[in-house]
Design a protein around this motif. Structure first.
Motif, short mmCIF file in Angstrom:
data_model
loop_
_atom_site.label_atom_id
_atom_site.label_comp_id
_atom_site.label_asym_id
_atom_site.label_seq_id
_atom_site.Cartn_x
_atom_site.Cartn_y
_atom_site.Cartn_z
N ASN A 17 0.73 -1.07 -0.07
CA ASN A 17 0.03 -0.11 0.07
C ASN A 17 0.77 1.25 0.02
N VAL A 18 1.79 1.43 -0.66
CA VAL A 18 2.63 2.58 -1.11
C VAL A 18 2.61 2.48 -2.42
N SER A 19 1.87 3.49 -3.15
CA SER A 19 2.06 3.70 -4.43
C SER A 19 3.32 4.51 -4.90
N LEU A 20 4.14 3.99 -5.86
CA LEU A 20 5.25 4.73 -6.29
C LEU A 20 4.65 5.83 -7.35
N ALA A 21 3.65 5.71 -7.76
CA ALA A 21 2.94 6.66 -8.86
C ALA A 21 2.73 8.10 -8.21
N GLU A 22 2.61 8.06 -6.76
CA GLU A 22 2.21 9.20 -6.23
C GLU A 22 3.43 9.71 -5.27
N MET A 23 3.41 10.92 -5.38
CA MET A 23 4.64 11.63 -4.55
C MET A 23 4.52 11.25 -3.07
N PRO A 24 5.57 10.72 -2.42
CA PRO A 24 5.39 10.44 -1.06
C PRO A 24 5.34 11.58 -0.13
N SER A 25 4.50 11.59 0.88
CA SER A 25 4.61 12.64 1.93
C SER A 25 5.97 12.47 2.64
N ALA A 26 6.04 13.60 3.54
CA ALA A 26 7.40 13.63 4.28
C ALA A 26 7.35 12.61 5.25
N ALA A 27 6.10 12.39 5.86
CA ALA A 27 5.77 11.23 6.70
C ALA A 27 6.21 9.79 6.27
N THR A 28 5.66 9.80 4.78
CA THR A 28 6.14 8.39 4.03
C THR A 28 7.53 8.14 3.89
N ILE A 29 8.05 9.43 3.41
CA ILE A 29 9.63 9.38 3.24
C ILE A 29 10.51 9.00 4.38
N SER A 50 5.29 5.15 -14.74
CA SER A 50 5.95 5.61 -15.85
C SER A 50 7.39 5.93 -15.45
N PRO A 51 8.16 6.10 -16.45
CA PRO A 51 9.50 6.74 -16.16
C PRO A 51 9.39 7.87 -15.24
N LYS A 52 8.63 8.84 -15.88
CA LYS A 52 8.39 10.07 -15.12
C LYS A 52 8.13 9.86 -13.56
N GLN A 53 7.05 9.09 -13.29
CA GLN A 53 6.76 8.88 -11.82
C GLN A 53 7.87 8.17 -11.03
N GLN A 54 8.55 7.23 -11.82
CA GLN A 54 9.75 6.59 -11.08
C GLN A 54 10.87 7.58 -10.69
N ILE A 55 11.12 8.44 -11.79
CA ILE A 55 12.08 9.54 -11.41
C ILE A 55 11.55 10.51 -10.29
N ASP A 56 10.43 10.95 -10.38
CA ASP A 56 9.78 11.77 -9.42
C ASP A 56 9.70 11.20 -7.88
N PHE A 57 9.39 9.95 -7.95
CA PHE A 57 9.35 9.04 -6.61
C PHE A 57 10.78 8.98 -5.99
N SER A 58 11.78 8.73 -6.88
CA SER A 58 13.11 8.45 -6.44
C SER A 58 13.57 9.86 -5.91
N ALA A 59 13.20 10.75 -6.75
CA ALA A 59 13.96 11.92 -6.51
C ALA A 59 13.41 12.60 -4.96
N GLU A 78 16.91 10.97 -18.67
CA GLU A 78 18.28 10.56 -18.42
C GLU A 78 18.81 9.91 -16.81
N GLU A 79 17.75 10.17 -16.09
CA GLU A 79 17.90 9.19 -14.68
C GLU A 79 17.50 7.99 -14.88
N ILE A 80 17.01 7.65 -16.24
CA ILE A 80 16.65 6.12 -16.06
C ILE A 80 17.97 5.12 -16.73
#
Ligand code: OGA
Ligand code: MN
Length: 284
Positions: A17-29, A50-59, A78-80
Motif C-alpha cells: 500500500n505504497v504507490s510509487l505513482a504518487e509523490m510520497p509525503s514527508a511522513a512516508t519518506i 511511468s519513467p517520469k513517476q519513477q524519477i519523481d518518486f526516487s527524487a 537521463e535518470e533512467i
C-alpha cells in the motif's frame, strides 16, 4: 494503510500500500528511510509507473545520478538506466552462462560519489531465471572473527572500471561506449570496511569484479583474498533472493547490501528493467 512484512531471509521486507505513482509525503519518506535502514532491501509489488513517476518518486528520497553510460540511458529520461536485453536494454548484469561467476557488487563503488540506493522496476521478466540476489554486509562483517575484523580494518581496496569492463566485454558491450572507455583505467581506493552513516554499523564494501586489488598486495594474493571474501560475505545465509514479477519495484541500500543478477536465457526470453540511482551525499 501502508504496512511492511519482512521476508524469511536476514534482509528484505515487502511494503504494501505504497504507490510509487504518487509523490510520497514527508511522513512516508521518513517511514521508508527507517524501513530501508532496518531491512536493507524494500520490495514494492504491483506497481504501475511511468519513467517520469519513477524519477519523481526516487527524487523525493534524494538526489539522483543521471545515467553516465549513454547506451543505457532511456531516451528523454537521463535518470533512467535501462537494464536487460529488451527494448533499449543492452546492459545486463546477469552472467552470460549458468556456470559463470555472479557479479556481486554495490552500485558505483568505482565512482568518486557512489550510489546510496538504487530502485529497480521490472517491466518484463523471463519465465525462468533472472532473479536478483542481495547479501547483507552487516552480517558479513559481524560474522568475521576478531582477528579478521582487526586485519580487515587496515585494508584499502582498489576499485576500477577495468574490472567492470572485463565483465561487460563478455557481453560484447565493453568497447561500445566512449564514456566507459574513457574511465577504463581510473582507479578509486576505499577502505574495505565502511561505517554506515545512519546506523553506525560496520559493513564490508567491495565487489567481486569491480574490486581489482588490495593496496600493497601482489595481484595473486589479492585475487585469492577477493575470491574467499566473496564466498564468505555472499554466503546463502546472508542472502535474499528476489524472484521478479512484472510491476515489482525493489529499493536497496548500496551501503549495506551487495547484489548480483543471476542467469537467464537471453536468446529466448526478455527481461527489461528501469533503474533510478540515488547518489551518496558524502564520499565514504
Ligand atoms: C543493477 C543490477 C541486477 C539485475 O541494476 O544495478 O545490478 O538483476 N541489476 O538486473
Ligand atoms: Mn547493480
Amino acid at each position: 494503510m501502508k504496512n511492511i512484512r519482512p521476508t524469511d531471509s536476514v534482509i528484505g521486507a515487502t511494503v504494501y500500500n505504497v504507490s510509487l505513482a504518487e509523490m510520497p509525503s514527508a511522513a512516508t519518506i521518513d517511514w521508508l528511510e527507517v524501513a530501508l535502514e532496518r531491512h536493507g532491501v524494500l520490495i514494492f509489488p504491483k506497481q504501475h509507473i511511468s519513467p517520469k513517476q519513477q524519477i519523481d518518486f526516487s527524487a523525493a528520497l534524494g538526489p539522483l545520478d543521471p545515467t553516465e553510460l549513454e547506451s543505457a540511458r532511456l531516451d528523454g529520461f537521463e535518470e533512467i538506466f535501462v537494464v536487460g536485453n529488451a527494448g533499449k536494454g543492452i546492459v545486463s548484469f546477469s552472467p552470460e552462462n549458468e556456470d559463470q561467476d555472479l557479479e556481486w557488487h554495490t552500485d558505483h563503488i568505482h565512482r568518486e560519489v557512489p550510489a546510496r540506493a538504487s530502485l529497480l522496476y521490472a517491466k518484463e521478466v523471463p519465465d525462468a531465471g533472472g532473479d536478483t540476489l542481495f547479501a547483507c554486509m552487516y552480517h558479513a562483517y559481524d560474522s568475521l572473527d576478531n582477528s579478521d575484523k582487526q586485519a580487515y580494518s587496515k585494508l584499502k581496496m582498489i576499485h576500477s572500471t577495468a574490472g567492470l569492463e572485463r565483465y561487460l566485454v563478455n557481453q560484447n558491450l565493453g568497447n561500445t561506449d566512449g564514456a566507459q572507455r574513457e574511465g577504463e583505467h581510473a582507479e578509486i581506493i576505499r577502505p574495505l570496511i565502511r561505517v554506515h552513516p545512519v546506523t553506525g554499523r560496520k559493513a564490508l564494501y567491495f565487489g567481486n569484479q569491480i574490486t581489482v586489488g588490495v593496496v600493497g598486495w601482489e595481484q595473486t594474493r589479492a585475487d585469492q583474498f577477493l575470491f574467499n571474501l566473496t564466498k564468505h560475505a555472499c554466503q546463502p545465509a546472508f542472502q535474499y533472493r528476489h524472484k521478479w514479477r512484472v510491476g515489482d519495484a525493489v529499493l536497496w541500500d548500496n551501503r549495506r547490501v551487495l547484489h548480483a543478477g543471476t542467469y537467464y536465457d537471453v536468446e529466448h526470453s526478455r527481461r527489461l528493467m528501469h533503474r533510478t540511482t540515488l547518489i551518496e551525499t558524502e564520499s565514504p
